[in-house]
Design an enzyme around this catalytic site. Sequence first.
Site, short mmCIF file in Angstrom:
data_model
loop_
_atom_site.label_atom_id
_atom_site.label_comp_id
_atom_site.label_asym_id
_atom_site.label_seq_id
_atom_site.Cartn_x
_atom_site.Cartn_y
_atom_site.Cartn_z
N TYR A 208 4.18 -2.59 8.22
CA TYR A 208 4.50 -1.26 8.75
C TYR A 208 3.59 -0.89 9.90
O TYR A 208 2.48 -1.38 10.05
CB TYR A 208 4.36 -0.21 7.64
CG TYR A 208 2.93 0.04 7.25
CD1 TYR A 208 2.17 1.06 7.84
CD2 TYR A 208 2.30 -0.76 6.30
CE1 TYR A 208 0.85 1.28 7.50
CE2 TYR A 208 0.98 -0.54 5.96
CZ TYR A 208 0.25 0.47 6.56
OH TYR A 208 -1.06 0.67 6.23
N PHE A 218 -1.39 5.70 14.05
CA PHE A 218 -2.51 6.08 13.19
C PHE A 218 -2.79 5.04 12.11
O PHE A 218 -3.85 5.07 11.50
CB PHE A 218 -2.31 7.46 12.56
CG PHE A 218 -1.06 7.61 11.72
CD1 PHE A 218 -1.02 7.15 10.42
CD2 PHE A 218 0.05 8.25 12.24
CE1 PHE A 218 0.12 7.30 9.65
CE2 PHE A 218 1.20 8.41 11.47
CZ PHE A 218 1.24 7.92 10.17
N ASP A 219 -1.87 4.10 11.90
CA ASP A 219 -2.16 3.03 10.95
C ASP A 219 -1.11 1.94 11.10
O ASP A 219 0.03 2.19 11.48
CB ASP A 219 -2.16 3.56 9.52
CG ASP A 219 -2.79 2.57 8.54
OD1 ASP A 219 -3.56 1.70 9.00
OD2 ASP A 219 -2.52 2.67 7.33
N ILE A 251 4.53 8.55 -0.28
CA ILE A 251 5.22 9.77 0.16
C ILE A 251 6.72 9.61 -0.07
O ILE A 251 7.27 8.51 -0.01
CB ILE A 251 4.92 10.08 1.64
CG1 ILE A 251 5.31 8.93 2.55
CG2 ILE A 251 3.45 10.46 1.82
CD1 ILE A 251 5.16 9.21 4.04
N TYR A 277 3.38 14.69 4.62
CA TYR A 277 2.12 15.32 4.24
C TYR A 277 2.15 16.84 4.32
O TYR A 277 1.12 17.49 4.20
CB TYR A 277 0.99 14.74 5.08
CG TYR A 277 0.86 13.25 4.90
CD1 TYR A 277 0.51 12.71 3.66
CD2 TYR A 277 1.13 12.38 5.93
CE1 TYR A 277 0.41 11.35 3.47
CE2 TYR A 277 1.04 11.00 5.76
CZ TYR A 277 0.68 10.49 4.53
OH TYR A 277 0.58 9.14 4.34
N PHE A 293 7.69 5.67 10.96
CA PHE A 293 7.25 4.36 10.51
C PHE A 293 8.25 3.30 10.93
O PHE A 293 9.46 3.44 10.68
CB PHE A 293 7.09 4.33 8.98
CG PHE A 293 5.81 4.92 8.49
CD1 PHE A 293 4.65 4.16 8.47
CD2 PHE A 293 5.76 6.22 8.05
CE1 PHE A 293 3.45 4.71 8.02
CE2 PHE A 293 4.57 6.78 7.59
CZ PHE A 293 3.41 6.01 7.58
#
Length: 324
Positions: A208, A218-219, A251, A277, A293
Amino acid sequence: MRKSLMFLTAAAIGLASCNSGFKKGDGGLLYTIHEDKEGAPVKEGDFISVNLIAKTDADSVLFNSYDQGKPMPTLMPKPQYKGDIYAGISKLSEGDSATFKINTDSMFKASPTPRPANLKGKYIIYQVKVVKIIPKGKLSDQVFQGRITDYFKAESAKLKGVEPGKISKYIAANNIKATKTSTGLQYQITKPGSGPTIAKGDTAVVNYTGKLVSGKVFDTSIKEIAQKEKTYDANRPYQPIRIAVGAGAVIPGWDEGLQLLNKGAKATLVIPSSLAYGEQGLGPVPPFAPIVFDVELVDIVHPKAGAAAPTMQLPAPTQAPAKQ
């Protein structure tokens, strides 16, 4: 709240450049004010909300609050030493913007944080915009905190109100042929897989990349992308992660999105904050922030009779898709 600005002091790297056009303040502070609105300057103890960018001498951005989608809140502290960033901000009133050059020798002399061995240059540059000031003055603590709370509520309402527009803009700008589910998840399967779709109780083996609708990553579980996006962390593994599907450990946007895929499929998931979130945000994800994502379902592991459900394995630093 003070820690936000303290982080910048500790993390930023110096900028050596021409000081033409800058005024000189106490302690070697160099500054230029771009916008000078009417109003009282911020004082020690006031609540302030600021947008702030820190850069290196190569114009490399070290921190940018605009990427977070909201300004940074803090209680204005007493300057730690003459010429620090707080001394600079104390020259500003609500609506003002300025650029400050902070002498790194002075900064690290006054700071418990040791100077990084690779620190080059003479200055740190901060670009600051004061968005809001709530003066403490003679207000009681209760009234003062009430006004701060009201400010946060109003800001949250603004962020919530613009979220649908952010999603629509991202989908249009990236030419995503999205399908929308009843929950509000929007997705596009960019590469079909084969076989049946994954089911609750199965374990998904997933690569991912997570990003904000600004495009900022961010990741990611992919080393090459982390290196390209300058988020690489040598202390974490870069490999597909394993997720127990339907267990509520991630999530909701992930739990739902993964069950749309079969082995080998790739997809883009555009996830509203209600499935991510929410109003609190998490880490690099601001409140009421839709996230995106790009996922690949590398493999599906079916449970063995009598075996315990697998635990989710996520990389250490951000645990991006993990449930709050």
